[in-house]
Design a protein around this motif. Structure first.
Motif, PDB file in Angstrom:
ATOM      1  N   VAL A 243      50.151  26.165  50.123  1.00  8.58           N
ATOM      2  CA  VAL A 243      50.276  27.534  50.671  1.00  8.58           C
ATOM      3  C   VAL A 243      51.157  28.387  49.747  1.00  8.58           C
ATOM      4  O   VAL A 243      50.833  29.548  49.451  1.00  8.58           O
ATOM      5  CB  VAL A 243      50.851  27.473  52.112  1.00  8.58           C
ATOM      6  N   ALA A 244      52.245  27.806  49.247  1.00 10.64           N
ATOM      7  CA  ALA A 244      53.147  28.559  48.353  1.00 10.64           C
ATOM      8  C   ALA A 244      52.449  28.888  47.033  1.00 10.64           C
ATOM      9  O   ALA A 244      52.582  29.999  46.502  1.00 10.64           O
ATOM     10  CB  ALA A 244      54.419  27.743  48.103  1.00 10.64           C
ATOM     11  N   ALA A 245      51.673  27.938  46.509  1.00 12.46           N
ATOM     12  CA  ALA A 245      50.979  28.158  45.228  1.00 12.46           C
ATOM     13  C   ALA A 245      49.935  29.266  45.371  1.00 12.46           C
ATOM     14  O   ALA A 245      49.760  30.100  44.471  1.00 12.46           O
ATOM     15  CB  ALA A 245      50.309  26.858  44.769  1.00 12.46           C
ATOM     16  N   LEU A 246      49.263  29.287  46.518  1.00 12.85           N
ATOM     17  CA  LEU A 246      48.245  30.320  46.765  1.00 12.85           C
ATOM     18  C   LEU A 246      48.894  31.704  46.736  1.00 12.85           C
ATOM     19  O   LEU A 246      48.423  32.620  46.047  1.00 12.85           O
ATOM     20  CB  LEU A 246      47.590  30.041  48.127  1.00 12.85           C
ATOM     21  N   ALA A 247      50.006  31.829  47.464  1.00 11.57           N
ATOM     22  CA  ALA A 247      50.700  33.130  47.534  1.00 11.57           C
ATOM     23  C   ALA A 247      51.244  33.528  46.165  1.00 11.57           C
ATOM     24  O   ALA A 247      51.171  34.695  45.766  1.00 11.57           O
ATOM     25  CB  ALA A 247      51.830  33.038  48.552  1.00 11.57           C
ATOM     26  N   GLU A 248      51.745  32.540  45.427  1.00 15.60           N
ATOM     27  CA  GLU A 248      52.365  32.842  44.138  1.00 15.60           C
ATOM     28  C   GLU A 248      51.347  33.373  43.125  1.00 15.60           C
ATOM     29  O   GLU A 248      51.570  34.405  42.486  1.00 15.60           O
ATOM     30  CB  GLU A 248      53.027  31.572  43.597  1.00 15.60           C
ATOM     31  N   MET A 249      50.217  32.698  43.013  1.00 11.73           N
ATOM     32  CA  MET A 249      49.254  33.171  42.005  1.00 11.73           C
ATOM     33  C   MET A 249      48.627  34.504  42.412  1.00 11.73           C
ATOM     34  O   MET A 249      48.325  35.350  41.568  1.00 11.73           O
ATOM     35  CB  MET A 249      48.177  32.132  41.714  1.00 11.73           C
ATOM     36  N   ALA A 250      48.451  34.703  43.716  1.00 13.86           N
ATOM     37  CA  ALA A 250      47.900  35.982  44.181  1.00 13.86           C
ATOM     38  C   ALA A 250      48.858  37.121  43.820  1.00 13.86           C
ATOM     39  O   ALA A 250      48.441  38.158  43.293  1.00 13.86           O
ATOM     40  CB  ALA A 250      47.655  35.921  45.685  1.00 13.86           C
ATOM     41  N   ALA A 251      50.146  36.921  44.103  1.00 13.44           N
ATOM     42  CA  ALA A 251      51.123  37.989  43.871  1.00 13.44           C
ATOM     43  C   ALA A 251      51.404  38.176  42.380  1.00 13.44           C
ATOM     44  O   ALA A 251      51.530  39.299  41.901  1.00 13.44           O
ATOM     45  CB  ALA A 251      52.422  37.656  44.614  1.00 13.44           C
ATOM     46  N   ASP A 252      51.492  37.074  41.619  1.00 13.31           N
ATOM     47  CA  ASP A 252      51.889  37.183  40.210  1.00 13.31           C
ATOM     48  C   ASP A 252      50.737  37.595  39.299  1.00 13.31           C
ATOM     49  O   ASP A 252      50.926  38.328  38.336  1.00 13.31           O
ATOM     50  CB  ASP A 252      52.437  35.838  39.696  1.00 13.31           C
ATOM     51  N   ASP A 253      49.546  37.082  39.594  1.00 15.88           N
ATOM     52  CA  ASP A 253      48.443  37.318  38.660  1.00 15.88           C
ATOM     53  C   ASP A 253      47.233  38.003  39.295  1.00 15.88           C
ATOM     54  O   ASP A 253      46.214  38.206  38.620  1.00 15.88           O
ATOM     55  CB  ASP A 253      48.003  35.989  38.012  1.00 15.88           C
ATOM     56  N   GLY A 254      47.309  38.291  40.603  1.00 16.63           N
ATOM     57  CA  GLY A 254      46.179  38.966  41.250  1.00 16.63           C
ATOM     58  C   GLY A 254      44.951  38.080  41.367  1.00 16.63           C
ATOM     59  O   GLY A 254      43.833  38.563  41.421  1.00 16.63           O
ATOM     60  N   ILE A 255      45.163  36.782  41.385  1.00 15.25           N
ATOM     61  CA  ILE A 255      44.028  35.851  41.518  1.00 15.25           C
ATOM     62  C   ILE A 255      44.147  35.185  42.884  1.00 15.25           C
ATOM     63  O   ILE A 255      45.082  34.411  43.122  1.00 15.25           O
ATOM     64  CB  ILE A 255      44.037  34.795  40.391  1.00 15.25           C
ATOM     65  N   LEU A 256      43.203  35.516  43.794  1.00 16.66           N
ATOM     66  CA  LEU A 256      43.271  34.969  45.156  1.00 16.66           C
ATOM     67  C   LEU A 256      42.498  33.648  45.205  1.00 16.66           C
ATOM     68  O   LEU A 256      41.276  33.631  45.283  1.00 16.66           O
ATOM     69  CB  LEU A 256      42.690  35.966  46.166  1.00 16.66           C
ATOM     70  N   LEU A 257      43.252  32.559  45.116  1.00 17.54           N
ATOM     71  CA  LEU A 257      42.637  31.224  45.114  1.00 17.54           C
ATOM     72  C   LEU A 257      42.250  30.821  46.533  1.00 17.54           C
ATOM     73  O   LEU A 257      42.824  31.307  47.515  1.00 17.54           O
ATOM     74  CB  LEU A 257      43.636  30.195  44.577  1.00 17.54           C
ATOM     75  N   CYS A 258      41.299  29.889  46.644  1.00 19.01           N
ATOM     76  CA  CYS A 258      41.073  29.234  47.931  1.00 19.01           C
ATOM     77  C   CYS A 258      42.149  28.135  48.053  1.00 19.01           C
ATOM     78  O   CYS A 258      42.772  27.764  47.044  1.00 19.01           O
ATOM     79  CB  CYS A 258      39.663  28.647  47.981  1.00 19.01           C
ATOM     80  N   PRO A 259      42.377  27.593  49.245  1.00 16.77           N
ATOM     81  CA  PRO A 259      43.425  26.574  49.361  1.00 16.77           C
ATOM     82  C   PRO A 259      43.189  25.367  48.434  1.00 16.77           C
ATOM     83  O   PRO A 259      44.147  24.818  47.879  1.00 16.77           O
ATOM     84  CB  PRO A 259      43.347  26.152  50.828  1.00 16.77           C
ATOM     85  N   GLU A 260      41.931  24.992  48.231  1.00 15.44           N
ATOM     86  CA  GLU A 260      41.642  23.849  47.358  1.00 15.44           C
ATOM     87  C   GLU A 260      42.004  24.193  45.910  1.00 15.44           C
ATOM     88  O   GLU A 260      42.554  23.370  45.175  1.00 15.44           O
ATOM     89  CB  GLU A 260      40.154  23.450  47.454  1.00 15.44           C
TER      90      GLU A 260
END
Ligand code: PLP
Length: 409
Positions: A336-353
């Motif tokens: 969950v933390a990794a998902l939020a981090e990449m979305a906020a830092d790089d604008g890449i919205l990952l799926c949980p997997e």
């Protein structure tokens, strides 16, 4: 799409090597293991060149037709596939001090996930072999792709999901035309129902690795990645592993590409990423054994990798070990933390997997299993928009004076 030669020579049991004829309907082998498609690679090498491929306007995975099993163009089922982009996660990489961190974003494919690759091939081959009705157990994305490609092909589909599958997946499966069932169990329980109903319902069992062609579709991730990197491979690939079709498929792709002279002998280290609440492959890897035991009480926010038992376990483990990679588990909080981090830092919205692979990357950097100088590719297997997202947004009362200075806080 023009007709184009294909080079399938035969089918082969992945465990015993027993041969089966090409162009026949097959499930698991007599040994109960996955069947792989084999090609006349020297003939393929004569027919396809890098220049020929580069000149093709077609962007999606059907551009690799010669390397795939569908013989006749009228059986190719397409929903507008694209070559999925490689996105540099520059800000995350900078923060971690990494030389190169790349996301291959599979969420751009039809039905929003990489499952489109495997199911496009499975449904096209089913059409070629005269199958009319397909069934599968799914954690969501595979069922959606099966439903969509079957409906497009004018075929019937039956899909069985655990009853806590993300609601958007269940609804898209049903809307795309599958008869959709919610089962009070996990994906392997759904698989048992598919197996039991096979003869009674006359449906073809399209479960992960229980037919030979989904893996050929997933193989195209490896073909595409190598072509995008100028016919080379990265140092490390991190792949979120459920049934493991993609990891096995890419490993097969690299071997075939080397045989036809498109790449050299360098291989990426293959890293199998699982969730700590369902990590049968990681356990087997750590214990040095060839087969994984069924994982009890499987749970994780990353629904796609909640797979307690994989029929291709030994193939996943073999690829990981041969490549000198490893298997790694990450807990849900880290996902969950990794998902939020990449979305906020790089604008890449990952799926949980996909986020699991970023969490694993960070964990592996910290414990020295991956070096900062290595070029790493993370597989984001589905669009992040398919999953429940945390609530967000601050209310503004348009009838009151707006406190603009407070907005930046
Ligand atoms: C988003 C996502 N990632 C990863 C996986 C696991 O893929 P594989 O079965 O190839 O290991 C799935 C499978 O459902 C998935 O939906």
């Amino acid at each position: 799409m023009q007709d184009c030669p294909t080079f399938v020579s035969h089918l082969e049991c992945s465990l015993t090597g027993k041969r089966y004829p090409a162009d026949t309907v097959q499930g698991l082998s007599e040994a109960g293991r996955p069947i792989l498609v084999r090609y006349d690679l020297p003939a393929m090498a004569k027919s396809i060149t890098k220049a020929k491929l580069a000149a093709r306007a077609e962007g999606g995975f059907w551009r690799y037709r010669e390397m795939l099993p569908v013989r006749r163009s009228e059986n190719v089922i397409s929903l507008g596939e694209v070559m999925t982009p490689l996105i540099e996660a520059t800000n995350c990489a900078k923060k971690l001090g990494s030389a190169a961190l790349i996301v291959k974003d599979e969420g751009r494919l039809p039905t929003g996930s990489f499952k489109a690759r495997g199911l496009a091939l499975a449904v096209s081959m089913a059409k070629e072999l005269g199958i009319r009705r397909m069934a599968m157990p799914t954690n969501g994305n595979a069922g959606s792709a099966l439903a969509a490609y079957c409906s497009h092909a004018g075929m019937e589909s039956y899909v069985f999901c655990p009853d806590d599958t993300p609601p958007v997946n269940v609804r898209e499966i049903a809307l795309q035309g599958a008869r959709t069932f919610l089962v009070n169990g996990l994906i392997n329980d759904c698989g048992r129902i598919v197996g039991e109903g096979k003869d009674k319902m006359g449906w073809f069992d399209t479960s992960t690795l229980k037919e030979p062609y989904r893996i050929e579709g997933k193989k195209t991730m490896g073909l595409e990645l190598a072509e995008q990197l100028g016919w080379s491979v990265p140092d490390v690939i991190l792949y979120p592993t459920g049934g493991g079709t993609g990891l096995i498929g890419m490993w097969k792709a690299f071997a075939e590409l080397e045989t036809i002279g498109f790449i050299g002998s360098k291989r990426p280290r293959m890293v199998s990423v699982q969730a700590a609440g369902c990590a049968p492959i990681v356990k087997a890897y750590d214990e040095g054994v060839e087969h994984a035991e069924l994982w009890k009480d499987a749970h994780t926010v990353a629904a796609g990798i909640r797979v307690p038992v994989a029929v291709g376990d030994f193939l996943i483990l073999r690829a990981v070990r041969e490549s000198r990679g490893f298997a790694i588990a990450v807990d849900d909080d880290a996902i969950v933390a990794a998902l939020a981090e990449m979305a906020a830092d790089d604008g890449i919205l990952l799926c949980p997997e996909g986020a699991a692979t970023y969490a694993a990357y960070k964990q592996a950097l910290a414990d020295g299993r991956i070096d900062k100088s290595e070029r790493a590719v993370l597989f984001n297997c589905a669009t992040g928009l398919k999953y429940p997202l945390p609530e967000a947004g601050r209310s503004l009362d348009m009838h009151k004076p707006i406190d603009f200075a407070a907005m930046a806080r």
